[in-house]
Design a protein around this motif. Structure first.
Motif, PDB file in Angstrom:
ATOM      1  N   UNK A 333       0.839  -1.203   0.000  1.00 37.69           N
ATOM      2  CA  UNK A 333       0.000   0.000   0.000  1.00 37.69           C
ATOM      3  C   UNK A 333       0.872   1.250   0.000  1.00 37.69           C
ATOM      4  N   UNK A 334       1.911   1.242   0.854  1.00 38.89           N
ATOM      5  CA  UNK A 334       2.771   2.419   0.987  1.00 38.89           C
ATOM      6  C   UNK A 334       3.453   2.775  -0.335  1.00 38.89           C
ATOM      7  N   UNK A 335       3.986   1.789  -1.030  1.00 41.05           N
ATOM      8  CA  UNK A 335       4.672   2.080  -2.281  1.00 41.05           C
ATOM      9  C   UNK A 335       3.708   2.558  -3.360  1.00 41.05           C
ATOM     10  N   UNK A 336       2.435   2.178  -3.251  1.00 41.07           N
ATOM     11  CA  UNK A 336       1.456   2.598  -4.262  1.00 41.07           C
ATOM     12  C   UNK A 336       0.916   4.003  -4.013  1.00 41.07           C
ATOM     13  N   UNK A 337       0.944   4.464  -2.732  1.00 39.12           N
ATOM     14  CA  UNK A 337       0.366   5.782  -2.430  1.00 39.12           C
ATOM     15  C   UNK A 337       1.417   6.834  -2.086  1.00 39.12           C
ATOM     16  N   UNK A 338       2.610   6.360  -1.701  1.00 41.76           N
ATOM     17  CA  UNK A 338       3.631   7.333  -1.286  1.00 41.76           C
ATOM     18  C   UNK A 338       5.021   6.708  -1.476  1.00 41.76           C
ATOM     19  N   UNK A 339       5.525   6.779  -2.695  1.00 40.13           N
ATOM     20  CA  UNK A 339       6.819   6.160  -3.011  1.00 40.13           C
ATOM     21  C   UNK A 339       7.977   6.842  -2.274  1.00 40.13           C
TER      22      UNK A 339
END
Length: 367
Positions: A333-339
């Motif tokens: 989730x983190x990499x998809x919303x806040x790289x």
């Protein structure tokens, strides 16, 4: 003296021997009679079997001809055959044969023929014998009666069937529930108002299978069943919500997030996720620490579908969860919303297990 004793012994032996031979003779006669009786009985059984086999074949032909004639709109002014069948029902053996033929044909026909079979079933009066079974003290007779009444869609007996909704035997309850759904469709769901007993997963599958045959436009409001005191009724209602996409139940689903039954809470989260009701996110985040391990996994899968950049803080706060599955989903989730935050975490993390997951995601997904 010796001769006198010998005389009496000889007489006793003679009497004993005579008695024994008489018994042997009597038993021989009895066995002979029994053999003759068994031969006669066996022949009678064979004759009866042939007779009833012929009767079954002829009766099946009569029923098939009758059903197809009615289906083609032909008027049957001469109903001698039907009246003959009606009189045959008075014979228990013939009644069993006629019933078995109906059940056999019920599995082989479809469409309008099923309706015609139901009509003929009632015209012959077979439903009366099934209703008599409902008064039996044997649970299996009751179950068979309910089954036949359902298969041939006999209506107008809801009050008689309703007393079996909470029967001690699961088999009887199942047939009662299937009767209401199979005969009355979505209107039959009203039996849930009075259900206090369990509703097994297999029963729910069967009931849902019956419901799929009907037009869901006729479905009544199911919100009250989502508030039931019977957890099994709630779970079944949730399955209905899922199968027929009843998105109008959003408010009830949100309330179920606080239900005491974990299975119900998980099912509610899954449905809120399926319908993407984002209102559930804030409720679950607020109550996150009280969620069970299973609920957390379902919630993270939900968050995966609806997360925004604003959720980065929450994700980073819980990125070090003990659950490996949660860690994987959180990082995805983190990499998809806040790289940017993902890269900072990658550079600064000292958690060996977390670094392994990051390395895995980067290698396999090119993050």
């Amino acid at each position: 003296m010796f001769l006198k004793c010998f005389y009496f012994i000889s007489i006793d032996n003679y009497i004993t021997e005579t008695i024994i031979w008489n018994i042997v003779f009597g038993l021989s006669v009895f066995i002979l009679i029994l053999i003759v009786f068994l031969i006669i009985l066996r022949n009678k059984i064979r004759i009866d079997a042939r007779k009833y086999a012929i009767y079954e074949k002829k009766t099946e032909q009569v029923l098939i001809e009758y059903l197809y004639a009615v289906n083609e709109g032909l008027e049957l002014k001469d109903d001698k055959k039907r009246n003959k069948l009606k009189s045959d029902l008075l014979n228990r053996r013939k009644r069993k044969i006629i019933t078995s033929i109906f059940l056999k044909l019920r599995q082989e026909v479809s469409g309008g023929l099923i309706i015609n079979m139901g009509d003929l079933y009632e015209k012959l009066g077979l439903h009366k014998y099934d209703r008599i079974k409902l008064n039996s003290k044997k649970w299996n007779s009751i179950a068979l009666g309910l089954r036949d009444l359902r298969l041939f869609r006999v209506k107008g007996i809801q009050n008689s069937v309703s007393k079996f909704i909470n029967h001690p035997r699961e088999e009887v309850r199942r047939e009662a529930h299937l009767y209401f759904i199979g005969v009355l469709g979505f209107k039959g769901l009203k039996f849930l108002d009075n259900l206090t007993r369990p509703l097994s997963e297999w029963d729910q599958i069967q009931l849902l299978g019956q419901l799929k045959k009907f037009d869901d436009q006729e479905m009544p409001d199911i919100s009250n069943w989502l508030k039931s005191n019977n957890d099994y009724v709630i779970l079944f209602s949730l399955n209905i919500v899922s199968l027929f996409n009843r998105i109008e139940t959003k408010d009830e689903l949100l309330l179920l997030l606080n239900h005491e039954n974990e299975i119900i809470r998980i099912k509610a989260i899954e449905l809120l996720s399926k319908f993407e009701f984002i209102e559930a996110k804030s409720i679950l985040i607020k109550n996150y620490e009280n969620l069970t391990k299973k609920e957390k996994i379902v919630f993270w899968n939900f968050l995966k579908e609806i997360a925004t950049k604003e959720d980065s803080t929450f994700i980073l706060k819980h990125i070090n969860e003990e659950s490996f599955e949660v860690k994987v989903i959180a990082l995805e989730i983190l990499v998809s919303i806040n790289k940017k935050e993902y890269k900072l975490l990658e550079e600064n993390s000292n958690d060996a297990s977390l670094n392994k997951i990051i390395h895995f995601l980067n290698r396999n997904y090119g993050y």
